[in-house]
Design an enzyme around this catalytic site. Sequence first.
Site, short mmCIF file in Angstrom:
data_model
loop_
_atom_site.label_atom_id
_atom_site.label_comp_id
_atom_site.label_asym_id
_atom_site.label_seq_id
_atom_site.Cartn_x
_atom_site.Cartn_y
_atom_site.Cartn_z
N GLY A 51 -19.35 6.42 9.01
CA GLY A 51 -19.98 6.49 10.29
C GLY A 51 -21.25 5.25 10.47
O GLY A 51 -22.65 5.48 9.84
N ALA A 52 -21.12 4.50 11.22
CA ALA A 52 -21.92 3.11 10.96
C ALA A 52 -22.40 3.53 12.60
O ALA A 52 -23.66 2.05 13.11
CB ALA A 52 -21.92 1.67 11.15
N GLY A 53 -22.88 4.29 13.10
CA GLY A 53 -23.10 4.70 14.14
C GLY A 53 -24.91 4.83 14.28
O GLY A 53 -25.52 4.30 12.86
N VAL A 63 -26.98 7.85 13.40
CA VAL A 63 -27.16 8.53 12.20
C VAL A 63 -27.16 7.25 10.99
O VAL A 63 -27.24 7.53 9.92
CB VAL A 63 -26.52 9.90 12.40
CG1 VAL A 63 -27.59 10.71 10.84
CG2 VAL A 63 -27.45 10.40 13.62
N ARG A 84 -24.12 14.88 20.28
CA ARG A 84 -23.49 16.02 21.66
C ARG A 84 -24.04 15.33 22.19
O ARG A 84 -25.52 14.52 22.18
CB ARG A 84 -23.82 18.07 21.23
CG ARG A 84 -26.45 17.37 20.99
CD ARG A 84 -26.06 18.55 20.21
NE ARG A 84 -27.33 18.70 19.83
CZ ARG A 84 -27.32 20.61 20.05
NH1 ARG A 84 -27.16 20.59 20.26
NH2 ARG A 84 -29.19 20.20 19.07
N HIS A 136 -26.65 25.78 10.60
CA HIS A 136 -28.00 24.76 11.58
C HIS A 136 -27.38 25.10 13.05
O HIS A 136 -26.50 23.62 13.68
CB HIS A 136 -27.27 23.46 11.15
CG HIS A 136 -28.78 21.95 11.89
ND1 HIS A 136 -29.36 21.77 11.79
CD2 HIS A 136 -27.22 20.99 12.02
CE1 HIS A 136 -29.84 21.13 12.12
NE2 HIS A 136 -27.96 19.91 12.10
N1 APR Z 1 -13.99 7.25 10.31
C1 APR Z 1 -15.10 6.66 9.69
N2 APR Z 1 -16.03 6.31 11.47
C2 APR Z 1 -15.65 6.86 12.42
C3 APR Z 1 -14.55 7.81 12.80
C4 APR Z 1 -13.69 7.51 11.23
N3 APR Z 1 -12.74 8.71 11.35
N4 APR Z 1 -14.55 8.13 13.65
C5 APR Z 1 -16.06 8.17 14.05
N5 APR Z 1 -16.29 7.15 13.77
C6 APR Z 1 -17.95 6.61 13.26
C7 APR Z 1 -18.03 6.07 16.11
O1 APR Z 1 -17.08 4.54 15.45
C8 APR Z 1 -19.40 5.51 15.61
O2 APR Z 1 -20.14 4.69 14.98
O3 APR Z 1 -19.01 7.38 13.51
C9 APR Z 1 -19.76 6.71 14.51
C10 APR Z 1 -20.70 8.07 14.98
O4 APR Z 1 -22.13 7.33 15.67
P1 APR Z 1 -22.74 8.23 17.37
O5 APR Z 1 -21.49 8.07 17.50
O6 APR Z 1 -23.90 6.91 17.59
O7 APR Z 1 -23.51 9.20 16.35
P2 APR Z 1 -24.40 9.98 15.36
O8 APR Z 1 -25.40 9.62 16.66
O9 APR Z 1 -24.42 8.94 14.39
O10 APR Z 1 -23.82 11.17 14.75
C11 APR Z 1 -23.04 11.19 14.03
O11 APR Z 1 -24.24 13.04 12.76
O12 APR Z 1 -26.55 14.49 13.69
C12 APR Z 1 -24.66 14.42 13.36
O13 APR Z 1 -24.23 15.33 15.76
C13 APR Z 1 -24.02 14.57 15.20
O14 APR Z 1 -21.74 14.73 14.48
C14 APR Z 1 -22.73 13.71 14.97
C15 APR Z 1 -22.56 12.39 14.05
#
Ligand code: APR
Length: 312
Positions: free
Chosen positions: A7-9, A11, A82, A175
């Site tokens: 997940g490169a979003g 977090v 969320r 949490h």
């Molecule tokens: N494999 C890899 N990456 C994925 C997959 C998957 N199957 N499904 C989703 N993603 C990626 C998305 O493409 C996105 O880039 O996960 C990333 C999530 O990033 P954000 O939408 O920016 O979310 P973020 O704020 O980083 O939160 C991620 O951490 O704190 C928790 O509640 C929050 O569950 C959430 C997680």
Amino acid sequence: MKITVIGAGNVGATCANVMAQKELASEIVLLDIKEGFAEGKALDIMQTATLLGFDTQVTGVTADYSKTAGSEVVVVTSGIPRKPGMTREDLIGTNAGIVKDVVTNILKYSPNAIIVVISNPMDTMTYLALKSTGLPKNRIIGMGGILDSVRFKCYLSQALNVPASDLQGVVIGGHGDTTMIPLARFATYNGVPVSTLLSADALNTVVSSTMVGGATLTKFLGTSAWMAPGAAGAALVESIVRDEKKIYPCCVSLDGEYGQKDICIGVPAIIGKNGFEKVVDFKLNADEQALFNKSADAVRSMNGVLKELNLL
Ligand code: APR
């Protein structure tokens, strides 16, 4: 040392960025399913290397787990965050399938990895990761309590007008906005109980602000927070890769500790090179134990949804 972040979003990229700046590994791999997204985030981080003075190589890949092979620690942040008005528990339907799939893929290429779970609802995602992989319990750690504890200390520092680094404070339990338990009785300002420095009302306000700390940020930001969650994830990884043996409140599998079994929930734990090495017993009083039991009931009922979703 190689670390992967799934997940490169918000977090995941923040966590990778902090870990690179601290040079926790020679190599950090960011993986996302969104085409080119991890590659872009990794390149952006790499372009700060000469400014910030680190040599960690950060690379990004789209859904190619072979590039994560041999990772010693893998941080799971994939899934949806969320939005205002949502609880962390509302995310289960989407995130549970993602987390199960991700941990299966991780282990194909990194069979010895320690897995740090950040995706929400984190206690249930940690339980799912543990049960679906069958890994030894020390290798699956959920990151939630560290974040809740730094939020607790942040609100305490504002109420006391003292530096947060002079404060000790621990949040245990689930949490979630209603399940976490800031342990006000154990919070100190360099050893002085904060209950002797703040009125009961002021301390209650700190506790309730801590519990909705994530929701407050989600309302401000329109999505959930990432700076403190990413940094908290990096702190947990640091204690593993440097074998620091710090006590962090983490979501780990309990086998009778704190009176609970067959559950992953936040308790103070020693974190070192083997993952979570020991649960530390804080000797709760009857009121605190009752709150902990209630929190465990709520987490257990959320875990029950995994069966309804046919994921366990
Ligand atoms: N494999 C890899 N990456 C994925 C997959 C998957 N199957 N499904 C989703 N993603 C990626 C998305 O493409 C996105 O880039 O996960 C990333 C999530 O990033 P954000 O939408 O920016 O979310 P973020 O704020 O980083 O939160 C991620 O951490 O704190 C928790 O509640 C929050 O569950 C959430 C997680």
